[in-house]
Design a protein around this motif. Structure first.
Motif, mmCIF file in Angstrom:
data_model
loop_
_atom_site.group_PDB
_atom_site.id
_atom_site.type_symbol
_atom_site.label_atom_id
_atom_site.label_comp_id
_atom_site.label_asym_id
_atom_site.label_seq_id
_atom_site.Cartn_x
_atom_site.Cartn_y
_atom_site.Cartn_z
ATOM 1 N N LEU A 99 27.495 -12.849 127.479
ATOM 2 C CA LEU A 99 26.383 -13.709 127.892
ATOM 3 C C LEU A 99 25.314 -13.715 126.748
ATOM 4 N N PRO A 100 24.555 -14.725 126.682
ATOM 5 C CA PRO A 100 23.360 -14.775 125.738
ATOM 6 C C PRO A 100 22.393 -14.099 126.194
ATOM 7 N N ASP A 101 21.650 -13.430 125.221
ATOM 8 C CA ASP A 101 20.234 -12.807 125.610
ATOM 9 C C ASP A 101 19.266 -13.957 125.800
ATOM 10 N N VAL A 102 18.155 -13.760 126.410
ATOM 11 C CA VAL A 102 16.781 -14.694 126.843
ATOM 12 C C VAL A 102 15.927 -13.754 126.382
ATOM 13 N N LEU A 103 15.455 -13.955 125.131
ATOM 14 C CA LEU A 103 14.303 -12.963 124.621
ATOM 15 C C LEU A 103 13.317 -13.823 123.826
ATOM 16 N N ALA A 104 12.197 -13.451 123.884
ATOM 17 C CA ALA A 104 11.140 -14.021 123.341
ATOM 18 C C ALA A 104 10.052 -12.942 122.715
ATOM 19 N N PRO A 105 9.043 -13.188 121.683
ATOM 20 C CA PRO A 105 7.823 -12.400 121.611
ATOM 21 C C PRO A 105 6.943 -12.315 122.935
ATOM 22 N N GLY A 106 6.376 -11.385 123.087
ATOM 23 C CA GLY A 106 5.304 -11.274 124.288
ATOM 24 C C GLY A 106 5.575 -11.417 125.617
ATOM 25 N N LEU A 107 6.920 -10.958 125.983
ATOM 26 C CA LEU A 107 7.290 -11.012 127.246
ATOM 27 C C LEU A 107 6.761 -9.946 128.191
ATOM 28 N N LYS A 108 6.322 -10.095 129.334
ATOM 29 C CA LYS A 108 5.957 -9.068 130.080
ATOM 30 C C LYS A 108 7.152 -7.999 130.588
ATOM 31 N N THR A 159 15.609 -20.266 131.652
ATOM 32 C CA THR A 159 14.009 -20.757 131.958
ATOM 33 C C THR A 159 13.306 -19.280 132.250
ATOM 34 N N VAL A 160 13.763 -18.149 132.240
ATOM 35 C CA VAL A 160 12.924 -17.063 132.801
ATOM 36 C C VAL A 160 11.744 -16.868 131.676
ATOM 37 N N THR A 161 12.106 -16.967 130.330
ATOM 38 C CA THR A 161 10.720 -16.849 129.589
ATOM 39 C C THR A 161 9.568 -17.449 129.953
ATOM 40 N N GLU A 191 12.202 -3.314 119.511
ATOM 41 C CA GLU A 191 11.254 -3.045 118.704
ATOM 42 C C GLU A 191 11.063 -4.482 117.911
ATOM 43 N N GLN A 192 11.816 -5.325 117.883
ATOM 44 C CA GLN A 192 11.571 -6.656 117.293
ATOM 45 C C GLN A 192 10.708 -7.575 118.443
ATOM 46 N N PHE A 193 10.970 -7.764 119.783
ATOM 47 C CA PHE A 193 10.293 -8.338 120.572
ATOM 48 C C PHE A 193 9.154 -7.905 121.242
ATOM 49 N N GLN A 194 9.076 -6.634 121.423
ATOM 50 C CA GLN A 194 7.962 -5.795 121.822
ATOM 51 C C GLN A 194 7.572 -6.304 123.312
ATOM 52 N N PRO A 195 8.570 -6.183 124.215
ATOM 53 C CA PRO A 195 7.776 -6.595 125.484
ATOM 54 C C PRO A 195 7.081 -5.455 125.942
ATOM 55 N N ARG A 196 6.024 -5.937 127.095
ATOM 56 C CA ARG A 196 5.350 -4.854 127.670
ATOM 57 C C ARG A 196 6.063 -3.723 128.390
ATOM 58 N N VAL A 197 7.327 -4.314 129.069
ATOM 59 C CA VAL A 197 8.309 -3.213 129.764
ATOM 60 C C VAL A 197 9.586 -3.663 129.483
ATOM 61 N N VAL A 198 10.437 -2.593 129.431
ATOM 62 C CA VAL A 198 11.970 -2.785 129.580
ATOM 63 C C VAL A 198 12.362 -2.401 130.955
ATOM 64 N N ALA A 199 12.943 -3.030 131.584
ATOM 65 C CA ALA A 199 13.250 -2.540 133.147
ATOM 66 C C ALA A 199 14.937 -2.486 133.144
ATOM 67 N N PHE A 200 15.498 -1.723 133.411
ATOM 68 C CA PHE A 200 16.856 -1.279 133.312
ATOM 69 C C PHE A 200 17.069 -1.708 135.065
ATOM 70 N N ALA A 201 17.961 -2.471 135.117
ATOM 71 C CA ALA A 201 18.576 -2.829 136.420
ATOM 72 C C ALA A 201 19.790 -1.957 136.960
ATOM 73 N N GLY A 202 19.428 -0.707 137.047
ATOM 74 C CA GLY A 202 20.524 0.269 137.316
ATOM 75 C C GLY A 202 20.365 1.424 136.348
ATOM 76 N N LYS A 203 20.607 2.462 137.088
ATOM 77 C CA LYS A 203 20.665 3.939 136.158
ATOM 78 C C LYS A 203 21.575 3.982 135.340
ATOM 79 N N ARG A 204 22.800 3.684 135.426
ATOM 80 C CA ARG A 204 23.755 3.907 134.432
ATOM 81 C C ARG A 204 23.240 3.133 132.892
ATOM 82 N N ALA A 205 22.789 1.860 132.966
ATOM 83 C CA ALA A 205 22.435 1.467 131.509
ATOM 84 C C ALA A 205 20.974 2.371 131.067
#
Length: 164
Positions: free
Chosen positions: A4-13, A60-62, A97-111
């Motif tokens: 699946l493609p990433d959906v990333l951009a600078p400055g995301l929450k 559209t999530v960005t 490191e490239q996009f520096q979101p405010r938070v990275v949220a793992f949807a599950g403990k395994r990841a």
């Protein structure tokens, strides 16, 4: 090649990090597309989005300050079929490191465990960070993880990032 493609951009929450695409998500080309998956429901219920998005609207999530990526981007299947070599912690770290979101949220403990290299004792904000990016661990939205479902950490994350 990523399933699946990433959906990333600078400055995301928040950038949500899944483990691997489910079979259904891979078939339709949209993350969290399984019929029992609660991802799109909880995004709306917790206030991340103003309406319930369809999985096919994932790009559209960005617009809402959100992003999507995965820890095992080239794999398909539930946690129990994934091998350690399926995970790409270095690749995820480079994206953070490239996009520096405010938070990275793992949807599950395994990841999260594969990324951090240790057992995750509790959901929520973790003591580690990647530069200025905080790390949060959430219960999986997968139908296979229903026994562990708790929307409280999702709502707490929404409140945390709403303080901007």
């Amino acid at each position: 090649m990523p399933v699946l493609p990433d959906v990333l951009a600078p400055g995301l929450k928040v950038v949500f990090v899944g483990t691997a695409a489910s079979r259904r998500a891979a078939e339709v080309g949209a993350p969290y597309a399984g019929p029992g998956n609660r991802f799109w429901d909880i995004l709306y219920a917790a206030g991340f989005t103003p309406r319930r998005l369809k999985a096919t609207e994932f790009q559209t999530v960005t617009q809402y300050g959100l992003g999507l990526t995965g820890m095992a981007p080239n794999a398909v299947g539930n946690d129990d079929v994934l091998r350690p070599e399926d995970f790409d912690a270095a690749g995820l770290r480079a994206k953070i490191e490239q996009f520096q979101p405010r938070v990275v949220a793992f949807a599950g403990k395994r990841a999260a465990q594969e990324f951090l290299g240790h057992r995750i004792p509790a959901y929520g904000l973790q003591p580690e960070s990647v530069g200025p990016t905080r790390i949060w661990v959430l219960p999986s939205t997968s139908g296979a993880a229903r026994a562990f479902w708790d929307e409280a950490p999702w709502r707490a994350l929404a409140a945390f990032v709403a303080d901007d």
